[in-house]
Structures are given as structure tokens and as C-alpha cells.
Scaffold this active site. Structure first.
Site, short mmCIF file in Angstrom:
data_model
loop_
_atom_site.label_atom_id
_atom_site.label_comp_id
_atom_site.label_asym_id
_atom_site.label_seq_id
_atom_site.Cartn_x
_atom_site.Cartn_y
_atom_site.Cartn_z
N GLU A 125 0.84 -1.20 0.00
CA GLU A 125 0.00 0.00 0.00
C GLU A 125 0.88 1.25 0.00
O GLU A 125 1.76 1.35 0.85
CB GLU A 125 -0.92 0.03 1.22
CG GLU A 125 -1.85 1.22 1.19
CD GLU A 125 -2.83 1.26 2.37
OE1 GLU A 125 -2.89 0.30 3.14
OE2 GLU A 125 -3.50 2.28 2.48
N GLY A 265 4.69 1.45 9.60
CA GLY A 265 3.77 1.38 10.73
C GLY A 265 3.09 0.04 10.77
O GLY A 265 3.59 -0.91 11.35
N ALA A 266 1.95 -0.05 10.10
CA ALA A 266 1.21 -1.30 10.08
C ALA A 266 0.34 -1.33 8.84
O ALA A 266 -0.16 -0.30 8.41
CB ALA A 266 0.34 -1.43 11.33
N GLU A 268 -2.84 -3.55 6.68
CA GLU A 268 -3.99 -4.42 6.96
C GLU A 268 -4.11 -5.57 5.98
O GLU A 268 -5.20 -6.10 5.79
CB GLU A 268 -5.27 -3.58 6.93
CG GLU A 268 -5.67 -3.01 5.55
CD GLU A 268 -5.32 -1.55 5.38
OE1 GLU A 268 -4.36 -1.10 6.03
OE2 GLU A 268 -6.00 -0.86 4.60
N HIS A 301 -7.66 -1.31 14.66
CA HIS A 301 -7.74 -0.54 13.41
C HIS A 301 -7.49 -1.45 12.20
O HIS A 301 -8.30 -1.48 11.26
CB HIS A 301 -6.70 0.57 13.46
CG HIS A 301 -6.62 1.43 12.24
ND1 HIS A 301 -7.21 2.66 12.16
CD2 HIS A 301 -6.03 1.23 11.03
CE1 HIS A 301 -6.98 3.18 10.97
NE2 HIS A 301 -6.27 2.32 10.25
N GLU A 302 -6.39 -2.18 12.23
CA GLU A 302 -6.07 -3.02 11.07
C GLU A 302 -7.07 -4.16 10.94
O GLU A 302 -7.43 -4.56 9.83
CB GLU A 302 -4.63 -3.56 11.17
CG GLU A 302 -3.55 -2.50 11.38
CD GLU A 302 -3.52 -1.40 10.33
OE1 GLU A 302 -4.17 -1.53 9.28
OE2 GLU A 302 -2.85 -0.37 10.57
N HIS A 305 -10.23 -2.98 9.26
CA HIS A 305 -10.04 -2.83 7.81
C HIS A 305 -10.46 -4.09 7.05
O HIS A 305 -10.64 -4.02 5.82
CB HIS A 305 -8.58 -2.54 7.49
CG HIS A 305 -8.21 -1.09 7.49
ND1 HIS A 305 -8.99 -0.11 6.92
CD2 HIS A 305 -7.11 -0.44 7.98
CE1 HIS A 305 -8.38 1.07 7.06
NE2 HIS A 305 -7.26 0.90 7.71
N GLU A 324 -9.90 4.99 5.87
CA GLU A 324 -9.15 5.38 7.07
C GLU A 324 -10.02 6.10 8.09
O GLU A 324 -9.91 5.88 9.29
CB GLU A 324 -7.92 6.20 6.69
CG GLU A 324 -6.89 5.44 5.85
CD GLU A 324 -6.42 4.14 6.49
OE1 GLU A 324 -6.60 3.96 7.71
OE2 GLU A 324 -5.88 3.28 5.75
#
Ligand SMILES: [Zn+2]
Length: 839
Positions: A125, A265-266, A268, A301-302, A305, A324
């Protein structure tokens, strides 16, 4: 994806939302055979492509940095055109099978497929997939992926892909393979692969429809004890999403991999999230409560998603706020449900003001859904994420929770397997709440923080509230009117016109206005309220956010010498009594507003005066409520995060009040507390003070934690944040410490980021603070330009500071801008102020 700024470089030229065109070809099914070698990889891709209705264009596949070894269309070699960004093939039929073989090195740029932290992993991404294979790399082309991964069995015993496991086996030459079947269509940016030898924490979750989901968190073996918190958060998130949004997990496994130093960061990626270890692993002994809560939020959060991002994705990158904003809103609500909802809301409001309102004031201001950008990377910022979440929250507020829930169900059902838009979300909710959302899409197009002026007048037993806005947005504003002792009326009003009156009947005066309750809209409210009115609201308002705001406003006035500290002390004492059962909220009430926040409310702030006032009020509160602070500090920190927050705050007040044994109490905490929150909190409190125990505490913390880079960063940061007047000369000396290196971005950020957040030191009247930051920025720009640009940004805010300091800041900005050879990132960070600096 997690919010981290400045990600990838894309091609030059402005990208525009209006340039969106639907895909000419879609790819319903994709099979990838990925072979990983020591320093390169080979991918055989089989794509079943189909021409979109009405299209006559050739097939275009994006690809960068790939060596094409073979191409066949329906089993036969085919003519094609290869260029720097992809390949083009003319296909006569409406459907075809495209087979490619590519090879590429395992790069070091952390894009596509690369080696990092002892693993081979992916970052797709927004546009990394084109570095793995040729593909229409855009979010609105969703495909069912099957993946086979092959690698050396000894070096890469674990081979992970998206979806459910679909076989594994040994091969000649010490190699082995695993296969993965991801039956749910997803965009290619949600693709991931991990290969390596990580250890795992395993668990399971049974969905409400009986699916037995295998869970795993992979990390270095020594870190497995620190993944328990994330695993608990994952299970809580899965259960919460079922109960609150009816979103049930759709595969048999879900894994998260911790990659040390993962820059993004992270992400999904479907059923196989990849996180930077620092954002996933934590333990109360080595992480603060804030960091643990951030892990909870990010894991949630992830996971969220999976529906709002992977299954329903975005049409194009300009719609980033769709996935987001929704995911941040959902992670905020998730964390609120796990702890104190009121404290969480207050913390979110503080974060919004600190990150997004500040962005709105500067050259980086843009709408939640921008119309254009230079690079897709520019879209990953506080406005898209945090304000995007506030916009979703307002959508729920205006529609009402029931219509919002039904609207989301409609949205997910209607757009499953497709790329959607922010407008589609509004339309789905509007189907269940048709009256009030006609102009709601303006929130996605608006730039800047809206300002509302509020005034209340009395006409007999009627009260008329007049709201005037500087734009033309539909703004939900929670309002209540209080008499001297109790609430008389409450309603949620929708401000739609430039100026509107709202009438409250049967409310004889005098009245107090409580406004923007629950922080119902991300706006600035201007409203004449006397100190007496603020004090009264701080005592009786039954909305915790509005009550906290009244107390903060009152405290800010006391700090500026415009109100009596006695009223602040009285209001804090009452709030502590009223919220004794919710210590996290009590701690929010008892904390003074940040000095930067007070400065933000002024046209031309004098940071020195704010610091002096802040310290004086803090000492007064410390002395006046000393017995309470002692009681709070005596509480058992093991009881919970809220109690720990109050314990730390209590130490700050006791030290500020010069209570004789406060230094000893703090040193005991630095020495013996079980949690990092208490140890580091006590260190921070001592670092601010002149207590005799200060050097011993710093020495102790350093000796105990010097082997842990993250904790050593905190040790540096505590000193850079110190409110003592000598910090302006002490902080530069930290750069000569043997444990400092300009090439270690986290350490640099800990010192200089801490220093610029410390307004007394940064804004020292001599200008030495500005000079120090400029020197460091110029030195680090040669090594890490993005980080240097970030550190330089506070200098560019000179226009909010009183004239003498502003001139000193402008001179330093001019020094940066006038330095030959600075990076484009740094030039951009200070560029907006360059002309006036030079003049
Ligand atoms: Zn995200």
C-alpha cells in the site's frame, strides 16, 4: 494502514481526483507462484483478465523494477510493449489468461517484496504490488488471489500468505513450499507475504457463526512474551466488531507479523497484517499505558479494515478517508468501550487539536478528500485519518445511531467486493435518514477548521441561541442550557445556514450555555463566557467533555492571569469527587491544558509568560490540594491505568508544590514501581523539578534501561522536555552523550521532538532554542531529510508567536532556506515562509 507520514516516492506531476477513469480490464482471479532466493525473487503470475464493458483499450499492467522473463497470452507468446512503469498488450478477445514470469532483487527500499528485520516481507500500500509482479495496481481492481511460496526450508521455515492454508510440502535441494487460497476478492495493495523463522504466539477465536479461527502473532522468539497484549486486543476487536457492527470474520486464520524496523507502521493485508514491532509488542513493564492503548487501537484498526478497507475498498486513492476515517472512528469507539469512554473522547479531542487543527493552519491544509496531490504518499496525514474519523462521527450524530448502523449494513452489503467512495457511504446512511444529509458531502471538500460564533440572549422565558459560521457546512452542535444549579434544556442543533437562531422555550434566566457537547463537531467555537460562567459549568455540566472544556478554558485564563486560580482549584476538587469511580477521567480533569494549546488560542503568544503562569498555577494547585495528591499517590498502581495516571499527576503536583518528601516519593517510584508508566512518570516529574533526588533518578533510570533503545530514548526525551530554565543549554549537551547518534532517527526525534514540544526551552527569549533546532535540522537533513523536515516544522509557526521571538524564528527559517543543497523535503517544510523571511 497506520498513520505514518512520508512513505513512497511516486512519479512527478500533479495527480487529480477528476482524472479517475474506471478500469479498462479487471482481474477476477490471480495465481502467483513466488520463489524466494537469497537475494532475489521470481514470480510466475497467472491472471484471468476480462475486458470491462464498452472498453476497447489494450491491457495495461503496472510494473516497476521487474525483469520480464516470459509472457504468454492464452498459452502463446504475445507481442507486448514494455516501458519503465509497466507493459501493454493488445488482446483481441474479451477474456484471456495472461502468464508472466518476472525476477527482481530483494530490495532495500522496503517496497514490494524485500528483506527486513531478518524476514522477507511485503509492503504494497499504496503502490508496492507493481514491484512484485505486473498487475493493474489500483484499488478498484479486486481479485481472488491464490499464492504459492517457495523458499529454502532451513532459512525460511515459515512461509505465510493471505487467506486459508492450501497445502505445503518439501522439494528437492532443501527447499519447501506452502500454498494459500484467499477466496474473498481484495485489492492488490492488501496482498502480503512473509518468509522467515519467527516464533509465534497462537490462540483461537470462535466467531458467532461458529467459525474456529486460528490466530497467530509472529515475532522474534525473545519478544513472544510481549505479544500477549496485542493478542488480547485482537480477540477483543473481533468480538467487538461482531456485536457493534455485525462484522464477522470470514477466513479460518488471522495472523500478524512483527517486523523490526518496518517503516510503514502497520498494514492491513488480508489475514496477514504486518506491523513494525515497536507498534505491536508491549508489556506494562516496558511500555507506557499510552503505548499499550496505542497497540490496542492499532490492532483493532487493522482488523476493522478487513471489512472497511479489504472487502469494501476505495475507488481511488483520493477516497482514502473512506477506509481510514471509518477505521479510525471504529478504533476510537473500540478503545472507548474497553476503558473510560469520556476520557477516551477527551484524549481524541486533544490529539485532533494537536495534529489536525495545527495542520489546518499551515501550508499543509487540505480537504479530507483532496482534489489533487503531488504524491499519493501526501494523502497519509492527520486530516485524512483523524478529521476523516470526525466526519464519520458527525455522520452518525446527524443520522442517529440506528440509521447510521443500518446505513453501514447497506454500505457493506452493496459495495462488498468493490471500490467505493465517500459519497457512497453518505448515500447508504441517507437511505435510512433522508432528511438531514443533503449537503453532508461538503465536509469532504472543506479545507480548514470551521469557526463558529455563539451567542445567547434571553427574551422572557425564551432563550435564543445564535450561531454564525464562516462557511456553509451542516454542523451538528450539542447544546444545553443550565440554570445556577441544574440543566434546564438540551438539544442537538444542526447549523446549516451561515447564521441561524435556535429557540429554547420555557427556560427563564439566568442561563449558562454548554456548547459543542461531546465535541460534536471538529470546529473552533468562539463564545463570550465570563469566568464565573466557566467556573459554574466546570462544577455542574453533566457532559464530561463540555465540563472538561470549561475547566480547561478557566485554567488557561488563570495561567494567563485573567482569572483566579482559586476557581480552578475548586473546580478540580469537585471533578475529582464526582469522578472518583473513573480515575482516567478524573486525571483528565486534574491536568492543566498544554502550554502549546494555550498559545494556539492566542493571536501572538508569549511562550515565556505562559510558562511562568503555568508553573505558578501548577504550584498553587499542588499546595491547595496536597492531601488529595498524597492520597492518589498512595493508591495501588496495579489497579488500573486510570489510577496510574492519577498517581503520576499527583507526583507532578507534589513536586511543583515543593512538598518536602516529594522528591523521595518520586525516586522510590523510579526505583521500584512495577509499570513503566509509573517509573517514567516519576522520572518526568523529577526531571521538571529542582529536587535533590533528580540526578540520582536520572542515573538510576539510565543504568537500568540503557540496553533497551526505546527506554533510553525516553530517558533522553524526559530531559529535553524538562520545564527547568536550564533545559535550553542542557538539551544541546545531550547530543554529545556517547549514546547519541545523529543517524538514529528515534533518538534524534526523542531529543529534538521533545525539545520543540517544550515551549519554555524552544521559545527561550535568547533565541538559543531556535538556533539549536536549526543546527540539528541542517546536520540531520544530509542523513534523513524526511525526519529533518518534521523537526523543522515548529520553526515555521512563527506567525503565531509574539513579534520579538517571531523575528528570531524567521531568521532561523531564512538560514535553513538559504543553505545550499538542502533537501526538497526540508525546503517544503520551511518553504511556505521563505519569502517573508528573506524580505
Ligand atoms: Zn488504516
Amino acid at each position: 494502514m497506520a498513520l505514518r507520514f512520508k512513505r513512497t516516492k511516486e512519479s512527478a506531476g500533479l495527480l487529480r481526483r477528476d482524472d479517475y477513469r474506471p478500469p479498462e480490464w479487471i482481474v477476477p482471479d490471480s495465481a502467483l507462484d513466488i520463489e524466494i532466493f537469497a537475494d532475489c525473487f521470481r514470480v510466475r503470475a497467472t491472471l484471468d483478465v476480462a475486458r470491462a464493458e464498452g472498453s476497447s483499450a489494450p491491457l495495461r499492467l503496472d510494473g516497476e523494477g521487474l525483469r520480464l522473463l516470459g509472457l504468454k497470452i492464452d498459452g502463446r507468446p504475445a507481442a507486448h510493449k514494455l516501458d519503465k512503469t509497466g507493459l501493454t498488450v493488445r488482446i483481441a478477445a474479451d477474456r484471456a489468461r495472461v502468464e508472466t514470469i518476472v525476477e527482481a532483487p530483494l530490495g532495500s527500499e522496503q517496497l514490494g517484496l524485500f528483506a527486513q528485520g531478518g524476514l522477507v516481507c511485503t509492503q504494497c500500500e499504496p503502490q508496492g504490488f507493481r514491484r512484485i509482479t505486473f498487475f493493474p495496481d489500483r484499488p478498484d481492481v479486486l481479485s481472488r488471489f491464490r499464492t504459492r511460496i517457495t523458499a529454502d526450508a532451513a532459512r525460511f521455515p515459515i512461509l505465510l500468505g493471505n487467506g486459508n492454508a492450501d497445502g505445503a510440502g518439501a522439494l528437492d535441494g532443501g527447499r519447501h513450499w506452502t500454498a494459500w487460497d484467499d477466496s474473498v476478492p481484495k485489492p492488490c495493495y492488501a496482498f502480503s507475504v512473509v518468509a522467515g523463522d519467527p516464533a509465534a504466539r497462537r490462540d483461537r477465536f470462535v466467531t458467532r457463526d461458529g467459525r474456529n479461527v486460528e490466530l497467530a502473532i509472529f515475532s522474534e522468539a525473545a519478544e513472544v512474551p510481549r505479544s500477549a497484549h496485542a493478542m488480547a486486543a485482537l480477540k477483543a476487536a473481533m468480538a467487538w466488531d461482531e456485536v457493534n457492527y455485525g462484522r464477522v470474520y470470514d477466513l479460518d486464520r488471522y495472523a500478524i507479523v512483527a517486523v523490526p524496523g518496518y517503516r510503514f507502521g502497520a498494514v492491513e493485508a488480508k489475514a496477514l497484517n504486518i506491523f513494525d514491532s515497536a507498534l505491536l509488542l508491549g508489556h506494562p513493564a516496558t511500555s507506557t499505558d499510552g503505548e499499550l492503548e496505542a497497540i490496542t487501537a492499532l490492532v483493532g484498526h487493522e482488523y476493522f479494515h478487513n471489512w472497511s478497507g479489504n472487502r469494501v475498498t476505495i475507488r481511488d486513492w483520493f477516497e482514502l478517508a473512506l477506509k481510514e476515517g471509518l477505521a479510525v472512528f471504529r478504533d476510537q469507539e473500540f478503545c472507548a468501550a474497553l476503558g473510560s469512554p469520556a476520557a477516551k473522547r477527551i484524549q481524541d479531542v486533544k490529539a485532533l487539536r494537536a495534529a489536525q487543527f495545527v495542520q489546518d493552519e499551515g501550508p499543509g491544509a487540505h480537504p479530507v478528500r483532496p482534489e489533487q496531490c503531488e504524491t499519493i504518499a501526501d494523502l497519509y496525514d492527520a486530516t485524512v485519518y483523524i478529521k476523516g474519523a470526525e466526519v464519520v462521527r458527525m455522520l452518525r450524530t446527524i443520522a442517529g445511531p440506528q440509521a447510521f448502523g443500518a446505513g453501514l449494513d447497506t454500505f457493506f452489503a452493496r459495495h462488498d467486493g468493490t471500490g467505493a467512495t465517500c459519497d457512497a457511504l453518505i448515500a447508504a446512511v441517507a437511505e435510512h435518514s433522508p432528511d438531514r444529509l443533503e449537503t453532508f458531502d461538503r465536509w469532504y471538500a472543506n479545507t480548514g477548521t470551521p469557526r463558529i460564533t455563539a451567542s445567547l440572549r434571553q427574551d422572557g422565558a425564551r432563550a435564543i441561541l445564535t450561531l454564525v459560521q464562516d462557511g456553509s457546512l451542516p454542523i451538528p452542535i450539542g447544546c444545553a442550557l443550565f440554570g445556577p444549579d441544574r440543566k434546564r434544556a438540551e438539544k442537538l442543533v444542526l447549523l446549516e445556514a451561515k447564521r441561524q437562531d435556535f429557540v429554547f422555550e420555557d427556560v427563564p434566566g439566568p442561563l449558562l450555555l454548554s456548547i459543542n457537547r461531546t465535541f460534536s463537531a471538529p470546529v473552533q467555537i468562539e463564545c463570550e463566557r465570563t469566568d464565573t460562567a466557566l467556573h459554574a459549568l466546570a462544577l455542574i455540566d453533566d457532559d464530561p467533555v463540555a465540563r472538561w472544556q470549561a475547566l480547561q478554558d478557566l485554567a488557561a485564563r488563570a495561567i494567563l492571569g485573567e482569572a483566579h486560580t482559586a476557581a480552578v482549584i475548586d473546580a478540580i476538587a469537585r471533578a475529582l469527587d464526582d469522578h472518583a469511580q473513573d480515575p482516567a477521567l478524573a486525571a483528565e480533569f486534574a491536568a492543566l491544558p498544554a502550554q502549546s494549546r494555550i498559545a494556539d488560542g492566542l493571536e501572538a503568544a508569549d511562550p515565556g509568560a505562559i510558562l511562568r503562569g503555568w508553573r505558578a498555577v501548577q504550584a498553587d494547585i499542588g499546595r491547595a490540594l496536597a492531601p488529595r495528591w498524597r492520597t492518589f499517590h498512595a493508591a495501588d498502581g496495579a489497579t488500573g491505568a486510570g489510577v496510574r495516571a492519577l498517581r503520576v499527576l499527583a507526583l507532578q503536583y507534589l513536586l511543583a508544590a515543593d512538598v518536602p518528601d516529594a522528591g523521595a516519593l518520586a525516586l522510590t517510584d523510579v526505583e521500584g514501581s512495577a509499570t513503566l508508566t509509573e517509573r517514567y512518570g516519576a522520572l518526568r516529574a523529577l526531571a521538571d523539578s529542582d529536587a535533590a533526588e533528580r540526578p540520582a533518578a536520572l542515573d538510576l533510570f539510565y543504568r537500568r534501561h540503557r540496553a533497551d533503545p526505546a527506554l533510553l530514548d525516553k530517558w533522553f526525551c524526559a530531559q529535553a522536555l524538562s520545564l527547568r530554565p536550564d533545559t535550553v543549554s542542557a538539551a544541546p549537551r545531550l547530543l554529545t552523550h556517547p549514546d547519541f547518534s545523529l543517524a538514529a532517527p528515534n533518538r534524534l526525534g526523542a531529543i529534538v521532538g521533545g525539545f520543540t514540544a517544550n515551549s519554555g526551552a524552544f521559545h527561550h527569549p535568547s533565541g538559543r532554542g531556535y538556533k539549536f533546532v536549526t543546527d540539528v535540522v541542517l546536520a540531520s537533513d544530509r542523513i534523513a531529510p524526511a525526519g529533518a523536515a518534521r523537526l523543522a516544522r515548529p520553526l515555521a509557526r512563527w506567525h503565531r508567536i509574539e513579534p520579538v521571538r517571531a523575528a528570531l524564528m524567521r531568521a532561523e527559517v531564512a538560514r535553513i532556506a538559504g543553505t545550499a543543497g538542502i533537501s526538497p523535503e526540508l525546503r517544503k517544510a520551511v518553504g511556505a515562509v521563505q519569502p517573508s523571511c528573506i524580505s
